[in-house]
Design an enzyme around this catalytic site. Structure first.
Site, PDB file in Angstrom:
ATOM      1  N   LYS A  22       0.837  -1.208   0.000  1.00 33.67           N
ATOM      2  CA  LYS A  22       0.000   0.000   0.000  1.00 33.67           C
ATOM      3  C   LYS A  22       0.869   1.255   0.000  1.00 33.67           C
ATOM      4  CE  LYS A  22      -1.693   1.547   3.982  1.00 33.67           C
ATOM      5  NZ  LYS A  22      -1.260   2.901   4.340  1.00 33.67           N
ATOM      6  N   ASN A  23       1.911   1.265   0.848  1.00 31.57           N
ATOM      7  CA  ASN A  23       2.720   2.478   1.015  1.00 31.57           C
ATOM      8  C   ASN A  23       3.741   2.688  -0.098  1.00 31.57           C
ATOM      9  OD1 ASN A  23       1.195   3.040   3.182  1.00 31.57           O
ATOM     10  ND2 ASN A  23       2.709   2.413   4.705  1.00 31.57           N
ATOM     11  N   ARG A  92      -4.692  10.659   4.635  1.00 36.59           N
ATOM     12  CA  ARG A  92      -3.629  11.660   4.754  1.00 36.59           C
ATOM     13  C   ARG A  92      -2.646  11.606   3.594  1.00 36.59           C
ATOM     14  NH1 ARG A  92      -2.509  13.761   9.194  1.00 36.59           N
ATOM     15  NH2 ARG A  92      -0.404  14.081   8.476  1.00 36.59           N
ATOM     16  N   CYS A 116      -4.433  12.689  13.339  1.00 32.41           N
ATOM     17  CA  CYS A 116      -5.069  11.372  13.222  1.00 32.41           C
ATOM     18  C   CYS A 116      -4.900  10.628  14.530  1.00 32.41           C
ATOM     19  CB  CYS A 116      -4.544  10.634  12.003  1.00 32.41           C
ATOM     20  SG  CYS A 116      -3.229   9.476  12.309  1.00 32.41           S
ATOM     21  N   ARG A 121       0.827  14.599  13.492  1.00 35.57           N
ATOM     22  CA  ARG A 121       1.333  14.361  12.127  1.00 35.57           C
ATOM     23  C   ARG A 121       1.366  15.630  11.270  1.00 35.57           C
ATOM     24  NH1 ARG A 121      -0.925   8.690   9.927  1.00 35.57           N
ATOM     25  NH2 ARG A 121       0.928   8.862   8.617  1.00 35.57           N
ATOM     26  N   PRO A 122       2.144  16.641  11.633  1.00 31.55           N
ATOM     27  CA  PRO A 122       2.242  17.857  10.824  1.00 31.55           C
ATOM     28  C   PRO A 122       2.913  17.568   9.479  1.00 31.55           C
ATOM     29  CG  PRO A 122       3.952  17.828  12.513  1.00 31.55           C
ATOM     30  CD  PRO A 122       3.062  16.633  12.776  1.00 31.55           C
ATOM     31  N   VAL A 123       2.816  18.516   8.520  1.00 30.64           N
ATOM     32  CA  VAL A 123       3.502  18.378   7.226  1.00 30.64           C
ATOM     33  C   VAL A 123       4.473  19.537   7.008  1.00 30.64           C
ATOM     34  CG1 VAL A 123       1.690  16.968   6.151  1.00 30.64           C
ATOM     35  CG2 VAL A 123       1.547  19.490   6.039  1.00 30.64           C
ATOM     36  N   ASP A 124       4.971  20.100   8.108  1.00 30.45           N
ATOM     37  CA  ASP A 124       5.852  21.279   8.015  1.00 30.45           C
ATOM     38  C   ASP A 124       7.096  21.002   7.173  1.00 30.45           C
ATOM     39  OD1 ASP A 124       8.140  20.767  10.533  1.00 30.45           O
ATOM     40  OD2 ASP A 124       6.342  19.529  10.347  1.00 30.45           O
ATOM     41  N   GLN A 125       7.624  19.784   7.247  1.00 29.79           N
ATOM     42  CA  GLN A 125       8.841  19.474   6.492  1.00 29.79           C
ATOM     43  C   GLN A 125       8.581  19.488   4.982  1.00 29.79           C
ATOM     44  OE1 GLN A 125      12.027  18.854   8.040  1.00 29.79           O
ATOM     45  NE2 GLN A 125      10.797  19.900   9.600  1.00 29.79           N
ATOM     46  N   ASP A 304       4.982   0.419  12.032  1.00 28.34           N
ATOM     47  CA  ASP A 304       3.753  -0.210  11.534  1.00 28.34           C
ATOM     48  C   ASP A 304       3.639  -1.677  11.921  1.00 28.34           C
ATOM     49  OD1 ASP A 304       3.661   1.654   8.375  1.00 28.34           O
ATOM     50  OD2 ASP A 304       3.218   2.224  10.433  1.00 28.34           O
ATOM     51  N   ILE A 326       8.231   6.933  17.005  1.00 30.54           N
ATOM     52  CA  ILE A 326       7.852   7.675  15.797  1.00 30.54           C
ATOM     53  C   ILE A 326       6.578   8.491  16.003  1.00 30.54           C
ATOM     54  CG2 ILE A 326       7.318   7.488  13.324  1.00 30.54           C
ATOM     55  CD1 ILE A 326      10.066   6.437  13.855  1.00 30.54           C
ATOM     56  N   ARG A 396      -8.691  -0.379   4.822  1.00 29.56           N
ATOM     57  CA  ARG A 396      -7.837   0.639   4.201  1.00 29.56           C
ATOM     58  C   ARG A 396      -6.523   0.059   3.705  1.00 29.56           C
ATOM     59  NH1 ARG A 396      -6.697   5.780   7.376  1.00 29.56           N
ATOM     60  NH2 ARG A 396      -5.568   5.990   5.423  1.00 29.56           N
TER      61      ARG A 396
HETATM   62  C1  EPZ Z   1       4.401   6.934   6.454  1.00 27.42           C
HETATM   63  O1  EPZ Z   1       3.618   7.981   7.035  1.00 27.42           O
HETATM   64  C2  EPZ Z   1       3.471   5.733   6.317  1.00 27.42           C
HETATM   65  N1  EPZ Z   1       2.355   6.090   5.462  1.00 27.42           N
HETATM   66  C3  EPZ Z   1       2.961   5.319   7.701  1.00 27.42           C
HETATM   67  O2  EPZ Z   1       2.181   4.130   7.557  1.00 27.42           O
HETATM   68  C4  EPZ Z   1       4.152   4.998   8.586  1.00 27.42           C
HETATM   69  O3  EPZ Z   1       3.697   4.737   9.890  1.00 27.42           O
HETATM   70  C5  EPZ Z   1       5.121   6.192   8.633  1.00 27.42           C
HETATM   71  O4  EPZ Z   1       5.501   6.580   7.303  1.00 27.42           O
HETATM   72  C6  EPZ Z   1       6.384   5.888   9.405  1.00 27.42           C
HETATM   73  O5  EPZ Z   1       7.034   4.776   8.900  1.00 27.42           O
HETATM   74  C7  EPZ Z   1       2.521   6.061   4.105  1.00 27.42           C
HETATM   75  O6  EPZ Z   1       3.576   5.771   3.569  1.00 27.42           O
HETATM   76  C8  EPZ Z   1       1.333   6.414   3.269  1.00 27.42           C
HETATM   77  P1  EPZ Z   1       6.413  10.322   8.559  1.00 27.42           P
HETATM   78  P2  EPZ Z   1       4.173   9.487   7.062  1.00 27.42           P
HETATM   79  O7  EPZ Z   1       6.261  11.600   7.817  1.00 27.42           O
HETATM   80  O8  EPZ Z   1       5.036   9.714   5.897  1.00 27.42           O
HETATM   81  C9  EPZ Z   1       6.835  13.649  11.972  1.00 27.42           C
HETATM   82  C10 EPZ Z   1       0.333   2.674   7.830  1.00 27.42           C
HETATM   83  O9  EPZ Z   1      -0.015   2.084   8.860  1.00 27.42           O
HETATM   84  N2  EPZ Z   1       6.743  14.641  10.866  1.00 27.42           N
HETATM   85  O10 EPZ Z   1       7.579   9.479   8.241  1.00 27.42           O
HETATM   86  O11 EPZ Z   1       3.013  10.363   7.277  1.00 27.42           O
HETATM   87  C11 EPZ Z   1       5.536  12.867  12.149  1.00 27.42           C
HETATM   88  O12 EPZ Z   1       4.611  13.552  12.941  1.00 27.42           O
HETATM   89  C12 EPZ Z   1       0.795   4.148   7.925  1.00 27.42           C
HETATM   90  O13 EPZ Z   1       0.365   2.165   6.717  1.00 27.42           O
HETATM   91  C13 EPZ Z   1       6.863  15.988  11.178  1.00 27.42           C
HETATM   92  O14 EPZ Z   1       7.047  16.372  12.334  1.00 27.42           O
HETATM   93  O15 EPZ Z   1       5.064   9.467   8.375  1.00 27.42           O
HETATM   94  C14 EPZ Z   1       6.035  11.573  12.789  1.00 27.42           C
HETATM   95  O16 EPZ Z   1       6.168  11.753  14.153  1.00 27.42           O
HETATM   96  C15 EPZ Z   1       0.499   4.750   9.258  1.00 27.42           C
HETATM   97  N3  EPZ Z   1       6.766  16.883  10.163  1.00 27.42           N
HETATM   98  C16 EPZ Z   1       7.398  11.392  12.123  1.00 27.42           C
HETATM   99  O17 EPZ Z   1       7.793  12.659  11.609  1.00 27.42           O
HETATM  100  C17 EPZ Z   1       6.572  16.500   8.849  1.00 27.42           C
HETATM  101  O18 EPZ Z   1       6.480  17.351   7.954  1.00 27.42           O
HETATM  102  C18 EPZ Z   1       7.418  10.369  10.984  1.00 27.42           C
HETATM  103  O19 EPZ Z   1       6.349  10.635  10.126  1.00 27.42           O
HETATM  104  C19 EPZ Z   1       6.463  15.128   8.568  1.00 27.42           C
HETATM  105  C20 EPZ Z   1       6.551  14.206   9.595  1.00 27.42           C
END
Ligand code: EPZ
Length: 416
Positions: A22-23, A92, A116, A121-125, A304, A326, A396
């Site tokens: 999926k990912n 998301r 969620c 889960r911010p997207v600031d980066q 995960d 995480i 999902r």
């Molecule tokens: C991906 O989510 C996966 N989703 C998630 O899988 C997985 O849990 C996660 O990576 C970690 O491995 C998909 O690939 C669609 P991150 P993602 O950005 O990219 C923080 C599942 O069960 N962060 O790597 O959204 C964030 O809050 C799902 O299939 C910021 O602070 O995760 C978290 O604490 C759930 N700012 C950490 O980084 C940002 O701009 C890692 O999040 C982005 C992230």
């Protein structure tokens, strides 16, 4: 709302085939935005999130044709730059359309994903990196509104390792002017798979799978065909299901190399198995030992798999410390597992699980995708019936779950 009824039925046995990841499939669908020609994706897991992403591409004006575990996307007809709230709120990963839309059209309006169950889960980066590449971004009315004449290559250092952040910027940089370097990039196998697709579409990407990815921008991308990698989390989930029932299961169509840390941990816990290039044969055993884990970005222990692993640890001898690093709120399954008879205490970011505790069937509630998978794993050894509510979470991300479990001797059925 559908529920899943599971009755403990002894050891699992037989063969189960893993679906596509999926990912990896989600960012690959988003990548089709970058090309005006046909992209054909095979080994696609036809789960709810894939349908949502296909609907989103349709909203943007793309032709989308779905077949048996395959999707064709025709990018010539793009007619919109807006990813609406109605779709983004259900998934998301819709944020993955931001980079490609901006790169292809110079304009993107994407609903800001809210928080969620598992964290803020911010997207600031994502936004910081696109601004560094020259985009003007405003957040208004719940939407990210981004504009640029053409993205410019830049050096991007992520403050935190982010999977979709790395994917979004890697895609955006393919059509940027000049070269982009990503530092502290995520190294997940899904990122490597996405880079392979993009390179087949004419991109010039190097270093995928390491912390330093380099993308040389090109003028345009073309069509391609790509086979999605197997789902390592689905694979790990079936290893847990076999392990907790002391069963004998051959897991095929997998990629054990993508799950090394998890498999190493299961080996330390005394789970007998044999891993080949694309199979894992889990063998019967006399009992597991408790082992501590700490979730980390790849190649560390995947977050995960944390919940499913915890369910197994309720049936392992001793105390295991499970630390989640995480996401700040990824222990929603603990309360439900304790309702089934587990002994799990939470202290800060660590859950302390004491095994072996007999589990009994109960009515439980799914809260997120992987939490619901851990309830399924626990229910396979629980005494009597377990009724899992809100299984739309499971739909999902797990392809044909009841069918696959039913084939390996589980008693599982969906009740409307
Ligand atoms: C991906 O989510 C996966 N989703 C998630 O899988 C997985 O849990 C996660 O990576 C970690 O491995 C998909 O690939 C669609 P991150 P993602 O950005 O990219 C923080 C599942 O069960 N962060 O790597 O959204 C964030 O809050 C799902 O299939 C910021 O602070 O995760 C978290 O604490 C759930 N700012 C950490 O980084 C940002 O701009 C890692 O999040 C982005 C992230």
């Amino acid at each position: 709302m559908d529920k899943l009824l599971i009755t403990g039925n002894g050891p699992l046995k037989g063969e189960v085939r893993i679906s596509g990841a999926k990912n990896a499939a989600l960012p690959s669908l988003a990548a089709t935005i970058l090309a005006s020609e046909e992209v054909h994706l095979t080994n696609m897991p036809m789960v709810r999130d894939i349908n949502t992403m296909c609907a989103l591409l349709g909203e943007l004006g793309f032709g989308v044709k779905k077949g048996n575990e395959e999707v064709f996307v025709f990018g010539a007809g793009i007619s919109s730059h807006i990813a609406p709230y109605q779709l983004v709120k259900t998934m998301r990963a819709s944020i993955l359309t931001l980079g490609p839309l901006l790169a292809r059209l110079g304009r993107a309006r994407v609903s800001l994903p809210g928080g969620c169950a598992i964290g803020e889960r911010p997207v600031d980066q994502h936004l910081k990196a696109l601004e560094k590449m020259g985009a003007e971004i405003v957040i208004e009315h719940g939407y990210i509104d981004a504009r640029v004449s053409r993205l410019k290559g830049a050096d991007i250092l992520f403050d935190t390792v982010t999977v979709t952040g790395t994917e979004n910027i890697m895609m955006a940089a393919t059509l940027a002017e000049g070269t982009t370097s990503l530092f502290n990039a995520a190294m997940e196998p899904e990122i490597v798979d996405l880079a392979e697709l993009l390179n087949k579409m004419g991109a010039r990407i190097e270093g995928q799978g390491t912390q330093h990815i380099v993308i040389h921008g090109v003028e345009r991308l073309h069509g391609a065909e790509h086979h999605i990698i197997p789902d390592r989390i689905e694979t790990g989930t079936y290893v847990c299901a076999a392990a907790i029932t002391r069963g004998h299961v051959a897991i095929t169509g997998a990629r054990p190399l993508h799950l090394r840390k998890f498999l190493e941990t299961m080996e330390n816990a005394r789970l007998p198995f044999e891993a080949g290039a694309d199979t894992i044969e889990v063998k019967p055993h006399e009992g597991l030992l408790a082992r501590d884990i700490e979730t980390q970005p790849h190649p560390g222990f995947p977050t995960d798999m944390q919940a499913q692993y915890m369910a197994v640890m309720t049936q392992a001898k001793g105390r295991s410390l499970i630390t989640e690093t995480i996401f700040e709120n990824r222990f929603m399954h603990v309360g439900e597992l304790n309702r089934m008879g587990a002994h799990i205490k939470i202290q800060g970011h660590t859950a302390i699980t004491t095994g072996i505790t007999p589990l009994s069937g109960a009515q439980v509630m799914a809260t997120d995708l992987r939490a619901s998978a851990s309830l399924v794993v626990a229910a396979l050894v629980a005494d009597g019936d377990t009724l899992i509510d809100r299984i739309y979470h499971l739909d999902r991300g797990y392809h044909r779950l009841e069918e696959k479990l039913g084939r390996i001797n589980a008693l599982v059925r969906r009740v409307e």
